[in-house]
Write a protein that holds these residues in place. Structure first.
Motif, PDB file in Angstrom:
ATOM      1  N   ILE A  30      43.551  12.108   2.532  1.00 38.74           N
ATOM      2  CA  ILE A  30      42.536  11.107   2.211  1.00 38.74           C
ATOM      3  C   ILE A  30      41.680  10.810   3.438  1.00 38.74           C
ATOM      4  N   SER A  31      42.340  10.698   4.596  1.00 37.51           N
ATOM      5  CA  SER A  31      41.620  10.426   5.839  1.00 37.51           C
ATOM      6  C   SER A  31      40.629  11.537   6.158  1.00 37.51           C
ATOM      7  N   LYS A  32      41.051  12.783   5.937  1.00 38.15           N
ATOM      8  CA  LYS A  32      40.170  13.921   6.195  1.00 38.15           C
ATOM      9  C   LYS A  32      38.952  13.873   5.277  1.00 38.15           C
ATOM     10  N   ALA A  33      39.201  13.549   4.011  1.00 40.48           N
ATOM     11  CA  ALA A  33      38.103  13.496   3.042  1.00 40.48           C
ATOM     12  C   ALA A  33      37.067  12.448   3.438  1.00 40.48           C
ATOM     13  N   GLU A  34      37.523  11.360   4.044  1.00 40.38           N
ATOM     14  CA  GLU A  34      36.616  10.272   4.402  1.00 40.38           C
ATOM     15  C   GLU A  34      35.739  10.603   5.604  1.00 40.38           C
ATOM     16  N   LYS A  35      36.065  11.682   6.314  1.00 40.56           N
ATOM     17  CA  LYS A  35      35.303  12.041   7.512  1.00 40.56           C
ATOM     18  C   LYS A  35      34.172  13.026   7.222  1.00 40.56           C
ATOM     19  N   THR A  36      33.855  13.238   5.958  1.00 42.60           N
ATOM     20  CA  THR A  36      32.772  14.147   5.616  1.00 42.60           C
ATOM     21  C   THR A  36      31.442  13.641   6.166  1.00 42.60           C
ATOM     22  N   GLY A  37      30.571  14.567   6.525  1.00 48.18           N
ATOM     23  CA  GLY A  37      29.262  14.186   7.052  1.00 48.18           C
ATOM     24  C   GLY A  37      28.174  14.237   5.998  1.00 48.18           C
ATOM     25  N   ASN A  38      28.532  14.632   4.773  1.00 45.50           N
ATOM     26  CA  ASN A  38      27.543  14.724   3.705  1.00 45.50           C
ATOM     27  C   ASN A  38      27.204  13.327   3.185  1.00 45.50           C
ATOM     28  N   ALA A  53      25.875  12.187   0.385  1.00 45.28           N
ATOM     29  CA  ALA A  53      26.262  11.920  -1.002  1.00 45.28           C
ATOM     30  C   ALA A  53      27.763  11.663  -1.105  1.00 45.28           C
ATOM     31  N   ALA A  54      28.561  12.501  -0.436  1.00 48.08           N
ATOM     32  CA  ALA A  54      30.013  12.330  -0.467  1.00 48.08           C
ATOM     33  C   ALA A  54      30.428  11.042   0.236  1.00 48.08           C
ATOM     34  N   THR A  55      29.755  10.715   1.336  1.00 48.73           N
ATOM     35  CA  THR A  55      30.064   9.493   2.079  1.00 48.73           C
ATOM     36  C   THR A  55      29.811   8.257   1.224  1.00 48.73           C
ATOM     37  N   LYS A  56      28.673   8.238   0.522  1.00 49.40           N
ATOM     38  CA  LYS A  56      28.360   7.110  -0.366  1.00 49.40           C
ATOM     39  C   LYS A  56      29.403   6.989  -1.478  1.00 49.40           C
ATOM     40  N   ALA A  57      29.797   8.133  -2.024  1.00 51.83           N
ATOM     41  CA  ALA A  57      30.768   8.132  -3.119  1.00 51.83           C
ATOM     42  C   ALA A  57      32.123   7.604  -2.648  1.00 51.83           C
ATOM     43  N   ILE A  58      32.565   8.054  -1.492  1.00 53.95           N
ATOM     44  CA  ILE A  58      33.859   7.618  -0.963  1.00 53.95           C
ATOM     45  C   ILE A  58      33.851   6.118  -0.689  1.00 53.95           C
ATOM     46  N   LYS A 115      25.522   8.644  -9.829  1.00 57.06           N
ATOM     47  CA  LYS A 115      24.315   7.834  -9.639  1.00 57.06           C
ATOM     48  C   LYS A 115      24.327   7.183  -8.261  1.00 57.06           C
ATOM     49  N   VAL A 116      25.503   6.682  -7.846  1.00 56.09           N
ATOM     50  CA  VAL A 116      25.635   6.079  -6.514  1.00 56.09           C
ATOM     51  C   VAL A 116      25.311   7.108  -5.434  1.00 56.09           C
ATOM     52  N   ALA A 117      25.768   8.348  -5.647  1.00 54.46           N
ATOM     53  CA  ALA A 117      25.546   9.415  -4.665  1.00 54.46           C
ATOM     54  C   ALA A 117      24.132   9.977  -4.725  1.00 54.46           C
ATOM     55  N   GLY A 118      23.392   9.629  -5.788  1.00 54.46           N
ATOM     56  CA  GLY A 118      22.024  10.116  -5.919  1.00 54.46           C
ATOM     57  C   GLY A 118      21.944  11.568  -6.319  1.00 54.46           C
ATOM     58  N   ALA A 119      22.844  11.995  -7.213  1.00 50.81           N
ATOM     59  CA  ALA A 119      22.866  13.399  -7.636  1.00 50.81           C
ATOM     60  C   ALA A 119      23.254  13.488  -9.103  1.00 50.81           C
ATOM     61  N   SER A 120      22.996  14.643  -9.701  1.00 53.50           N
ATOM     62  CA  SER A 120      23.443  14.867 -11.071  1.00 53.50           C
ATOM     63  C   SER A 120      24.963  15.000 -11.071  1.00 53.50           C
TER      64      SER A 120
END
Length: 310
Positions: free
Chosen positions: A197-205, A207-212, A230-235
């Motif tokens: 989980i910690s690794k997933a939270e360190k993404t630099g993307n 869209a993924a950061t907003k989602a997490i 919608k939160v991530a701003g993507a389909s």
């Protein structure tokens, strides 16, 4: 009369990929938790303790302060090294989620204890290079005969001295140390899930950061794929692809793991009923919670509470 064919029972053992296993083993091995366990175990048993990734073709305990001097000596010979590596490969074979032990040609024992993350084996705790029972001249004579048989050319006097310095334990004592490692492995499996989980939270993307961030703030209620996209701003389709690439988890898997980690904290730190915790963490039913908890943690919520409070 026709014979009935015996039904083959499908194994419930699952394994991480070699790549994932190597990464997790490296990260677990770098934790303070493993360092603490390793110090305690080696001090009590006199044996080496290492983390072995799945499918590893390497000598165990090389360079470890508790490495058996005879094993270290044998590994200096090409034929000796090969014999040891083949023994290690045989040790990992088999479809078992339990600790297993093998006896090498020199009469020493090695063991693997699986570290599981949910139902999957992600790596092993490895120990051994130990003699079961007393060591004496006849023990070395047998080992020396096996060395000659395999064409392993070592100085007899040096090999004898090294062999008789091996740690020897009674079988009951060794089994007790393996039980200790099984407890260690359970704790390391829990730590591995938190590391994921910690690794997933360190993404630099972005869209993924907003989602997490949204998941961490709202996991206690229902979150749909449409909402998180919608939160991530993507389909939905693009978000699902990006999230998996960046975190290594699907949206549903990450949400489930986040909820289970929160539930585990509440189970161990409060006296709230399991059902109350399940609904408070965003699960829609007790059955769903039990399935998710066991899938992530490898045990039921009630069993986890007993272990946490013992």
């Amino acid at each position: 009369m026709a014979r009935k064919r015996a039904k083959r029972v499908k194994s419930s053992v699952e394994y991480a990929s070699p790549e994932e296993s190597r990464e997790l083993a490296k990260r677990i091995g770098a934790t303070r938790l493993f360092a603490k366990y390793e110090r305690s175990f080696t001090a009590a048993s006199g044996l080496p303790l290492t983390i072995r990734p799945l499918g590893t073709f390497r000598m165990p305990a090389t360079g470890h302060k508790r490495e058996n001097p005879f094993c270290a000596l044998v590994s200096t010979s090409r034929k000796g090294c090969l014999a040891c590596l083949l023994a290690q490969t045989d040790l990992e074979k088999g479809n078992s989620a339990k600790a297993r032990t093998t006896r090498c040609f020199a009469g020493l024992h090695d063991s693997l204890v699986p570290i599981k993350m949910g139902r999957r084996i992600i790596a092993y705790l490895q120990t051994g290079q130990v003699a079961i029972g007393d060591l004496d001249a006849s023990s070395f004579d047998h080992a020396h005969s096996e060395l000659i048989l395999r064409g392993i050319d070592l100085d007899s006097r040096t090999a004898r001295t090294a062999y008789l310095r091996s740690v020897s334990l009674e079988r009951e004592a060794y089994q007790g140390f393996l039980k200790m490692l099984e407890i260690f492995a359970e704790s390391l499996g829990v730590a591995a899930n938190a590391l994921q989980i910690s690794k997933a939270e360190k993404t630099g993307n972005p869209a993924a950061t907003k989602a997490i961030r949204h998941i961490r703030q709202n996991f206690e209620r229902a979150i749909s794929l449409a909402e998180i996209s919608k939160v991530a701003g993507a389909s939905c389709r693009h978000f699902s692809k990006v999230f998996k690439e960046e975190t290594g988890h699907t949206f549903v898997d990450y949400l489930t793991r986040t909820r289970v980690e929160s539930a585990k904290k509440r189970i161990s730190e409060t006296s709230d009923r399991i059902s109350e915790i399940a609904f408070a963490c965003g699960f829609e039913s007790i059955a769903q919670f039990n399935r998710a908890f066991k899938s992530v943690s490898g045990e039921s919520p009630s069993s986890y509470r007993l272990t946490a409070n013992s």
